[in-house]
Design an enzyme around this catalytic site. Structure first.
Site, PDB file in Angstrom:
ATOM      1  N   ASN A 175       8.171  49.649-110.767  1.00  0.00           N
ATOM      2  CA  ASN A 175       6.697  49.618-110.801  1.00  0.00           C
ATOM      3  C   ASN A 175       6.087  51.014-110.881  1.00  0.00           C
ATOM      4  O   ASN A 175       5.270  51.408-110.061  1.00  0.00           O
ATOM      5  CB  ASN A 175       6.128  48.826-109.603  1.00  0.00           C
ATOM      6  CG  ASN A 175       6.454  49.450-108.254  1.00  0.00           C
ATOM      7  OD1 ASN A 175       7.468  50.118-108.103  1.00  0.00           O
ATOM      8  ND2 ASN A 175       5.599  49.224-107.279  1.00  0.00           N
ATOM      9  N   LYS A 183      12.723  42.411-112.444  1.00  0.00           N
ATOM     10  CA  LYS A 183      11.812  42.222-111.317  1.00  0.00           C
ATOM     11  C   LYS A 183      10.583  41.440-111.737  1.00  0.00           C
ATOM     12  O   LYS A 183       9.906  41.804-112.707  1.00  0.00           O
ATOM     13  CB  LYS A 183      11.382  43.596-110.772  1.00  0.00           C
ATOM     14  CG  LYS A 183      10.408  43.545-109.613  1.00  0.00           C
ATOM     15  CD  LYS A 183      11.062  43.039-108.345  1.00  0.00           C
ATOM     16  CE  LYS A 183      10.037  42.730-107.259  1.00  0.00           C
ATOM     17  NZ  LYS A 183       9.859  43.794-106.294  1.00  0.00           N
ATOM     18  N   HIS A 235      12.354  41.373 -99.898  1.00  0.00           N
ATOM     19  CA  HIS A 235      11.610  41.636 -98.650  1.00  0.00           C
ATOM     20  C   HIS A 235      10.993  40.375 -98.046  1.00  0.00           C
ATOM     21  O   HIS A 235       9.785  40.259 -97.901  1.00  0.00           O
ATOM     22  CB  HIS A 235      10.540  42.725 -98.841  1.00  0.00           C
ATOM     23  CG  HIS A 235       9.743  42.684-100.118  1.00  0.00           C
ATOM     24  ND1 HIS A 235       9.129  41.552-100.594  1.00  0.00           N
ATOM     25  CD2 HIS A 235       9.465  43.649-101.016  1.00  0.00           C
ATOM     26  CE1 HIS A 235       8.502  41.836-101.705  1.00  0.00           C
ATOM     27  NE2 HIS A 235       8.703  43.092-101.999  1.00  0.00           N
ATOM     28  N   HIS A 240      16.693  47.489-102.634  1.00  0.00           N
ATOM     29  CA  HIS A 240      15.269  47.458-103.040  1.00  0.00           C
ATOM     30  C   HIS A 240      14.650  48.788-102.626  1.00  0.00           C
ATOM     31  O   HIS A 240      14.395  49.019-101.450  1.00  0.00           O
ATOM     32  CB  HIS A 240      14.535  46.288-102.361  1.00  0.00           C
ATOM     33  CG  HIS A 240      13.090  46.185-102.774  1.00  0.00           C
ATOM     34  ND1 HIS A 240      12.529  45.008-103.227  1.00  0.00           N
ATOM     35  CD2 HIS A 240      12.084  47.090-102.799  1.00  0.00           C
ATOM     36  CE1 HIS A 240      11.264  45.204-103.514  1.00  0.00           C
ATOM     37  NE2 HIS A 240      10.956  46.464-103.250  1.00  0.00           N
ATOM     38  N   HIS A 269       9.057  39.337-106.251  1.00  0.00           N
ATOM     39  CA  HIS A 269       8.073  39.643-105.211  1.00  0.00           C
ATOM     40  C   HIS A 269       7.410  38.307-104.887  1.00  0.00           C
ATOM     41  O   HIS A 269       6.590  37.816-105.647  1.00  0.00           O
ATOM     42  CB  HIS A 269       7.036  40.665-105.694  1.00  0.00           C
ATOM     43  CG  HIS A 269       6.074  41.028-104.611  1.00  0.00           C
ATOM     44  ND1 HIS A 269       6.082  42.249-103.980  1.00  0.00           N
ATOM     45  CD2 HIS A 269       5.093  40.299-103.994  1.00  0.00           C
ATOM     46  CE1 HIS A 269       5.148  42.262-103.035  1.00  0.00           C
ATOM     47  NE2 HIS A 269       4.529  41.086-103.032  1.00  0.00           N
ATOM     48  N   HIS A 319      11.860  52.114-103.825  1.00  0.00           N
ATOM     49  CA  HIS A 319      10.874  52.761-104.703  1.00  0.00           C
ATOM     50  C   HIS A 319      11.107  54.264-104.665  1.00  0.00           C
ATOM     51  O   HIS A 319      10.996  54.891-103.604  1.00  0.00           O
ATOM     52  CB  HIS A 319       9.448  52.459-104.234  1.00  0.00           C
ATOM     53  CG  HIS A 319       9.117  51.002-104.273  1.00  0.00           C
ATOM     54  ND1 HIS A 319       8.561  50.398-105.370  1.00  0.00           N
ATOM     55  CD2 HIS A 319       9.306  50.024-103.357  1.00  0.00           C
ATOM     56  CE1 HIS A 319       8.403  49.099-105.130  1.00  0.00           C
ATOM     57  NE2 HIS A 319       8.847  48.847-103.920  1.00  0.00           N
ATOM     58  N   ASP A 362      12.871  48.570 -99.232  1.00  0.00           N
ATOM     59  CA  ASP A 362      11.508  48.629 -99.770  1.00  0.00           C
ATOM     60  C   ASP A 362      10.818  49.916 -99.335  1.00  0.00           C
ATOM     61  O   ASP A 362       9.605  49.942 -99.175  1.00  0.00           O
ATOM     62  CB  ASP A 362      10.703  47.392 -99.369  1.00  0.00           C
ATOM     63  CG  ASP A 362       9.423  47.249-100.174  1.00  0.00           C
ATOM     64  OD1 ASP A 362       9.323  47.863-101.251  1.00  0.00           O
ATOM     65  OD2 ASP A 362       8.517  46.524 -99.713  1.00  0.00           O
ATOM     66  N   ARG A 382       9.593  56.275-107.245  1.00  0.00           N
ATOM     67  CA  ARG A 382       8.495  56.920-108.004  1.00  0.00           C
ATOM     68  C   ARG A 382       9.059  57.831-109.088  1.00  0.00           C
ATOM     69  O   ARG A 382      10.149  57.650-109.570  1.00  0.00           O
ATOM     70  CB  ARG A 382       7.529  57.678-107.072  1.00  0.00           C
ATOM     71  CG  ARG A 382       7.143  56.963-105.779  1.00  0.00           C
ATOM     72  CD  ARG A 382       6.481  55.624-105.992  1.00  0.00           C
ATOM     73  NE  ARG A 382       5.935  55.093-104.736  1.00  0.00           N
ATOM     74  CZ  ARG A 382       5.694  53.818-104.517  1.00  0.00           C
ATOM     75  NH1 ARG A 382       5.953  52.912-105.439  1.00  0.00           N
ATOM     76  NH2 ARG A 382       5.181  53.420-103.383  1.00  0.00           N
ATOM     77  N   ALA A 403      -0.378  49.908 -99.926  1.00  0.00           N
ATOM     78  CA  ALA A 403       0.662  49.213 -99.169  1.00  0.00           C
ATOM     79  C   ALA A 403       1.991  49.933 -99.346  1.00  0.00           C
ATOM     80  O   ALA A 403       2.346  50.308-100.466  1.00  0.00           O
ATOM     81  CB  ALA A 403       0.781  47.779 -99.670  1.00  0.00           C
TER      82      ALA A 403
HETATM   83  C1  NCD Z   1       5.401  48.702-102.813  1.00  0.00           C
HETATM   84  C2  NCD Z   1       4.957  49.982-103.519  1.00  0.00           C
HETATM   85  O1  NCD Z   1       4.242  50.770-102.901  1.00  0.00           O
HETATM   86  O2  NCD Z   1       5.365  50.209-104.661  1.00  0.00           O
HETATM   87  N1  NCD Z   1       4.587  48.502-101.649  1.00  0.00           N
HETATM   88  C3  NCD Z   1       4.893  47.749-100.580  1.00  0.00           C
HETATM   89  O3  NCD Z   1       4.049  47.580 -99.693  1.00  0.00           O
HETATM   90  N2  NCD Z   1       6.067  47.191-100.437  1.00  0.00           N
HETATM   91  C4  NCD Z   1       5.315  47.574-103.761  1.00  0.00           C
HETATM   92  C5  NCD Z   1       6.015  46.351-103.278  1.00  0.00           C
HETATM   93  O4  NCD Z   1       7.254  46.320-103.190  1.00  0.00           O
HETATM   94  O5  NCD Z   1       5.331  45.369-102.999  1.00  0.00           O
HETATM   95 ZN    ZN Z   2       8.999  47.034-103.047  1.00  0.00          ZN
END
Ligand code: NCD
Ligand code: ZN
Length: 349
Positions: free
Chosen positions: A45, A103, A178, A17, A140, A19, A251, A21, A267
């Site tokens: 996302n 997802k 998560h 998992h 999620h 991110h 995450d 970007r 977040a």
């Molecule tokens: C993630 C994000 O910033 O894309 N943020 C997070 O707090 N984990 C999104 C997510 O996985 O909820």
């Molecule tokens: Zn995430």
């Protein structure tokens, strides 16, 4: 007493998992993962989200193009489930091996989730097709109902959303992403072979006091939000206990400091640079260094029906603490690296 090991060699880890970007941020954060991990499940996302197979292929190509020379890292792509997702497109993307999961974000649950699902009946056809082809659904797991306390949203999601979906879609394979609660660990343990969960590095380290006591610490704010200490202890038992249904999904979610240190901060914790050091510390503390490999490198591939990585990495323990920088400079602003709050002695070599 036997001397504690100061070296441990494990199959190369994967991150189930992550991110990454896009654009400048992608280029800055990708080497932090690609340096040590073999593969990662890439969250979709973006703005706009990665919805179709064609969009996933284009994103995969941008990730490959951003890789440092010689890096063997393999991005495992996911699709962002919307109420308009086409079941045939999902099935084709899965069959070709392009996409490894879909997802599910409840609409409004977290960063860039506005296109997520409101009416679960509208995605029933896609979920049935996924069950048929064996494609996992990553969820999620938080409800977005403002009447539900934020600390209860995972437990309520299991009862109101996840359990009904699983009952209505026999054979659907699910990864609860998560997880942060004992309700999450209990539900996964009771759920048989079609359900597993990822656990982040930071949820093994912080509880809600770290965010809120003695001043508000925006770099510890993520979703799902860290819960009370008893839940953190349950996550530690799940991660370090050797159970096949729990594996690493960091995450790691970079946001520039300006977006975190503000009146309404984003977040996400950015843990990619020091995740393996922190995990070795946690597993050593729990007397479970021999189970680190299962959590980081074996259980995930087994659930996703992929072979474990062939090659290995070695982590070494040094007497003097290993120093990580406080921030990563990205070209769009600095991103603060997760501070575990204790000195780290383990590092990949
Ligand atoms: C993630 C994000 O910033 O894309 N943020 C997070 O707090 N984990 C999104 C997510 O996985 O909820
Ligand atoms: Zn995430």
């Amino acid at each position: 007493m036997a001397k504690a090991p100061d070296r441990i060699t494990i199959r190369r880890p994967d991150d189930w998992h992550l991110h990454l970007r896009d654009g400048t941020m992608l280029a800055a954060v990708l080497p932090e993962t690609a340096g040590h991990f073999g593969r990662a499940i890439i969250m979709p996302n973006l703005v706009p989200p990665v919805v179709t197979g064609a969009e996933a292929a284009a994103y995969r190509d941008r990730i490959r193009a951003a890789l440092p020379d010689g890096a063997a890292f393999e991005p495992l792509m996911t699709l962002y489930l919307t109420e308009a997702t086409d079941a045939a497109d999902v099935a084709a993307a899965a069959r070709s091996g392009l996409v490894r999961a879909v997802k599910l974000y409840p609409a409004g649950a977290t960063t860039n989730s506005a296109s997520g699902v409101r009416d679960f009946d509208k995605v029933r056809g896609v979920l049935e097709k996924m069950a048929e082809v064996g494609l996992p659904l990553c969820v999620h797991g938080e409800v977005t109902d403002p009447a539900v306390d934020i600390f209860d949203r995972e437990a309520v999601f299991i009862d109101r959303v996840l359990d009904p979906i699983r009952r209505a879609t026999p054979g659907l394979r699910v990864v609860m992403e998560h997880i942060t609660t004992t309700e999450g660990t209990d539900y996964v343990r009771a759920g048989g072979p079609d359900i597993a969960a990822t656990i982040t590095t930071h949820h093994l380290v912080i509880n809600r006091n770290h965010i809120l006591a003695g001043g508000i610490r925006p770099h510890y704010y993520c979703l799902p939000v860290a819960k009370r200490e008893t839940h953190r202890q349950a996550l530690r038992r799940a991660a370090t206990g050797g159970e096949a249904s729990f594996f690493l999904g960091t995450d790691s979610a970079p946001h520039v400091d300006a977006a975190k240190e503000t009146a309404c901060g984003c977040a996400g914790c950015f843990t990619a640079p020091n995740t393996l050091s922190i995990l070795a510390h946690v597993f050593e503390e729990e007397g479970a260094l021999d189970r680190l490999e299962g959590f980081t490198s074996l259980n995930g591939p087994a659930f996703y029906r992929l072979p474990a990585n062939e090659d290995q990495i070695t982590l070494a323990r040094s007497e003097s603490p290993v120093c990580y920088p406080a921030k990563l400079e990205t070209g769009v602003g600095p991103v603060t690296i997760f501070d575990p709050g204790f000195p780290l002695h383990w590092a990949p070599i």
